[in-house]
Design a protein around this motif. Structure first.
Motif, PDB file in Angstrom:
ATOM      1  N   LEU A 509       2.191   3.524   2.807  1.00  0.00           N
ATOM      2  CA  LEU A 509       1.975   3.227   1.676  1.00  0.00           C
ATOM      3  C   LEU A 509       0.820   2.062   1.399  1.00  0.00           C
ATOM      4  O   LEU A 509       0.661   1.132   2.368  1.00  0.00           O
ATOM      5  N   PRO A 510      -0.190   1.766   0.365  1.00  0.00           N
ATOM      6  CA  PRO A 510      -1.236   1.008   0.278  1.00  0.00           C
ATOM      7  C   PRO A 510      -0.595  -0.519   0.596  1.00  0.00           C
ATOM      8  O   PRO A 510       0.461  -0.914   0.112  1.00  0.00           O
ATOM      9  N   GLY A 511      -1.480  -1.223   1.140  1.00  0.00           N
ATOM     10  CA  GLY A 511      -1.102  -2.761   1.225  1.00  0.00           C
ATOM     11  C   GLY A 511      -2.403  -3.503   1.165  1.00  0.00           C
ATOM     12  O   GLY A 511      -3.365  -3.210   0.983  1.00  0.00           O
ATOM     13  N   ALA A 512      -2.313  -4.813   1.667  1.00  0.00           N
ATOM     14  CA  ALA A 512      -3.372  -5.679   1.601  1.00  0.00           C
ATOM     15  C   ALA A 512      -3.452  -6.991   2.563  1.00  0.00           C
ATOM     16  O   ALA A 512      -2.177  -7.341   2.825  1.00  0.00           O
ATOM     17  N   ILE A 513      -4.419  -7.226   3.027  1.00  0.00           N
ATOM     18  CA  ILE A 513      -4.483  -8.398   3.972  1.00  0.00           C
ATOM     19  C   ILE A 513      -5.671  -9.437   3.482  1.00  0.00           C
ATOM     20  O   ILE A 513      -7.058  -9.036   3.381  1.00  0.00           O
TER      21      ILE A 513
END
Length: 770
Positions: A509-513
């Motif tokens: 699933l799309p994520g972010a850092i």
């Protein structure tokens, strides 16, 4: 490959050392006592689980303690113990370091922040502020017990320590590391103590996880590290494993910045992911070290998640929470509890849940009110953080189970591409090709905040809880996701009530850092000034969650429905580069499919005149300005599957500590575009190669890194004069590189960024026609 834990170190309120801490946990001792570190009138609670008699002088070099913190002291002591336990000397063999946390030196600097807010003219570089940045703990562990080859600082609030272990495991599984010292450290401070009080989350009496009469958590402080090694590396030196780290997973709830999903859908999904990674089933588990905060909402949520994940086995598998004895140690909790879980397996003893007398009917599990001796084949350690970042680790007896399916194969590294970029800065909100505007000649940005019309990019009703950093971060990620065609991930209800999202592995699933070099300094300063001037009753429950370093990316996750890996990075003026390199490494290792990565920086007199000069050593700079910049990284296989085209390809990357000399020598040579548009090596070229080096801020140490590399004579462009001379300029440099490659103006761009004693490099090349 198998991953072994060969060393453990703990500093806790129950003892200085892993063995003492475990002995006292098993004995049922509780560490709660009246708080002695500080006193704030009007606080709801007056107790905490404090590490007594601790000071930075114990670990700091002579004469340097002013710039070190109690968090640093706990981290150094536990890191030394883990390395000593493993018999590893980082001066003799390569070791990497990951540290999770949220507070760093806040205790040592919060009164100074409050004082400076009364007299802004007094803001100046002050040595005492050296302990303030979140990355300072990792820096000081490196200085005291290093060297370490690769160093990262991770924040996902209360799951930070677990995500540090997860990142170390990903490096090992991908063959990027052979040994990683991973853990977390957090010290008590006024900000978190009053903040949790403002949320009405603190019990004035010793806490009672899962108890019917529970009334909240008690705060604690601690540090723990685990030395992770590949089985081959450990065997080669004759080391014996304590436990095997078999599985791990992380995912975001995309629900609420402080309150968990009541049904526990995401927590159950992440538990299943971790078991799947471990190649185990609930029937293989014997023990769960629960997150178990003793807050009314969390304990009900976790109980529901365990029932959903474990099924009929839930009535057999023993459960306990260490927080009933050592308190909630925030960013350290995931590492401390993983260490406790490992020791429980090694000793064959499960610790109890302190304070649990009458189990809440909504929390019915196989709770341990007293320690139990029994073989533990495998166990699970749960960690859940503000913003809904849930992380789970699975540990097991060494060689108890067949190796995971890929344990005998060579590390598999996946190709990574860039499918979009976005910047929000002095030139407005720009998508992938728009980033090239920062390469064009023009005037420097205006002083102060940039013009950003929230209503033009975000739904004001849904964005009402977001502070400025959260809004900039959310709008930047939204712009990148929209351009990449990931429309499903940008819906407000993405995954909410969607059964497919609850069963899909989090890593898909799309994520972010996304990080910020110093966090919300001005907001923290205003918050602390109110506390000092008026007392704890003026602590704002609305403001406090936004002061956690992972708050901006957490808010973006909630707004956008990002349910994959979500956390923040911090590394002084190289935070954007650290986040991007970490995203590349996670995708390479198979721990992510689509990750937006970059940083957000706000205009700030405190950073410009105090933290920047003393911590980043940027004494003379141009106009600071502010902004956010992200790149959207995806696995090449995923992009092909969805029929999309990348705008750039990741060809090579590196990170280092030290002066960086020689760190770029191994970089591939610049490339050129062939007649058909494909990228060719410079050695095959017959015409000058269209390549460039982009940097955010021009610094002598970066120029020195280029010497002796294939890129030494390549044209270099600096972005800070147009983007703003702030710590996030490296993200703008990367976005400009994507724009130049997407338009085929260049065939390859080396993005280089750094800060004192550290650096990062990413080589991006134009996508081929294939």
């Amino acid at each position: 490959m198998r991953i072994w834990v060969t060393g453990i170190g703990i500093v806790s309120p129950l003892g200085r050392g892993a063995s003492e801490t475990m002995d006292r946990l098993i004995a049922g001792e509780r560490a709660f006592a009246p708080l002695s570190l500080f006193e704030i009138p009007g606080t709801r609670g007056r107790i905490a689980a404090e590490v007594r008699g601790l000071s930075p002088e114990e670990v700091a070099p002579p004469g340097e303690a002013e710039g070190w913190s109690r968090t640093d002291a706990m981290a150094v002591l536990s890191a030394r113990e883990a390395l000593g336990h493993a018999g590893i000397d980082p001066r003799a063999v390569p070791v990497d370091l990951v540290v999770g946390g949220t507070t760093a030196g806040m205790f040592e600097t919060e009164d100074l922040l409050a004082w400076l807010s009364h007299d802004p003219s007094a803001i100046a570089p002050l040595k005492r502020m050296l302990s303030h940045p979140l990355s300072s703990t990792a820096d000081h562990v490196r200085a005291a017990v290093g060297p370490f080859r690769r160093v990262r600082s991770v924040c996902s609030a209360c799951s930070s320590g677990a995500n540090a272990v997860l990142l170390g495991a990903a490096w090992l599984r991908a063959g990027l590391s052979t040994r990683v010292l991973a853990g977390g450290a957090d010290g008590l401070c006024r900000l978190t103590y009053t903040g949790f009080g403002a949320l009405a989350a603190v019990d004035p009496a010793p806490c009672r996880p899962f108890d019917r009469r529970r009334a909240g958590l008690n705060l604690g402080e601690a540090a723990a590290f685990l030395l992770l090694e590949s089985e081959d590396a450990a065997r080669a030196r004759g080391a014996q494993p304590i436990v095997e780290l078999r599985g791990w997973a992380t995912g975001a709830e995309a629900h609420h910045i402080t309150n968990p999903e009541r049904e526990g859908r995401t927590a159950a999904r992440v538990m299943r992911d971790a078991l799947r990674c471990a190649a185990l089933t609930p029937s293989d588990l014997d023990y769960v070290n629960a997150h178990g905060t003793a807050t009314p909402l969390n304990d009900v949520m976790e109980s529901a998640a365990l029932r959903a994940c474990l099924g009929p086995e839930v009535n057999r598998i023993a459960v306990s929470s260490s927080k009933g004895q050592i308190g909630h140690t925030l960013g350290a909790a995931g590492a401390v509890e993983a260490a406790i879980t490992a020791l429980a397996i090694a000793r064959g003893v499960m610790p109890p849940t302190g304070g649990l007398e009458e189990v809440d009917p909504e929390c019915q599990l196989a709770h341990l009110k007293e320690a139990r001796e029994a073989p533990i084949r495998s166990a699970m350690s749960n960690s859940f953080g503000f913003g809904g970042t849930d992380s789970v680790l699975v540990l097991a007896q060494p060689d108890r189970f067949p190796p995971p399916l890929d344990a005998g194969s060579a590390p598999r590294r996946r190709s990574v591409v860039v499918t979009a970029a976005a910047t929000i800065g002095p030139l407005g909100v720009l998508a992938s090709r728009g980033g090239a505007a920062y390469l064009e000649p023009g005037p420097p940005p205006a002083e102060g905040a940039i013009a950003f019309n929230t209503a033009a990019h975000l739904d004001l009703a849904r964005a009402r809880r977001l502070d400025r950093a959260g809004r900039l971060t959310t709008a930047a990620i939204l712009t990148a996701l929209s351009e990449a065609g990931l429309g499903g991930a940008v819906q407000a209800e993405a995954g909410a009530g969607d059964p497919a999202a609850d069963v899909a592995p989090s890593r898909t699933l799309p994520g972010a850092i996304v990080g910020a070099s110093f966090g919300s300094v001005d907001a923290s300063t205003a918050y602390m000034r109110r506390i000092y001037d008026k007392g704890a009753k003026y602590a704002s429950p609305a403001d406090f969650p936004n002061l956690v370093p992972s708050s901006p990316v957490g808010h973006a996750s909630i707004y956008l429905g990002l349910r994959g890996p979500v956390f923040a990075m911090a590394d002084l003026g190289a935070t954007a580069e650290a986040a991007m390199v970490t995203a590349i490494e996670l995708i390479t290792a198979g721990e992510g499919e689509a990750l937006a990565a970059g940083s957000v920086e706000e205009t700030s007199p405190m950073i410009e005149r105090c933290l920047g000069p003393i911590c980043s050593q940027v004494v003379s700079s141009g106009v600071r300005s502010e902004g956010a910049a992200v790149l959207l990284f995806e696995s090449a296989a995923r992009v092909r599957e969805r029929g999309a085209r990348p705008v750039a390809m990741v060809s090579w990357w590196n990170s280092w500590r030290g002066d960086g000399v020689g760190m770029l020598a191994g970089a591939p040579a610049p490339a050129r575009l062939g007649a058909s548009g494909e990228v060719a090596l410079r050695a095959q070229a017959t015409v000058p190669s269209p390549a460039a080096v982009f940097v955010g801020r021009e610094e002598e140490r970066l120029v020195a890194c280029l010497q002796g590399s294939p890129w030494a004579e390549v044209r270099r462009s600096t972005l800070a004069s147009r983007s703003g001379d702030h710590e996030g300029a490296g993200g703008f440099a990367a976005a400009a590189a994507v724009a130049a490659l997407a338009s085929r103006d260049l065939a390859s761009v080396l993005v280089v960024g750094g800060a004192p004693d550290r650096g990062y490099a990413i080589l991006l090349v134009a996508p081929g026609d294939a």
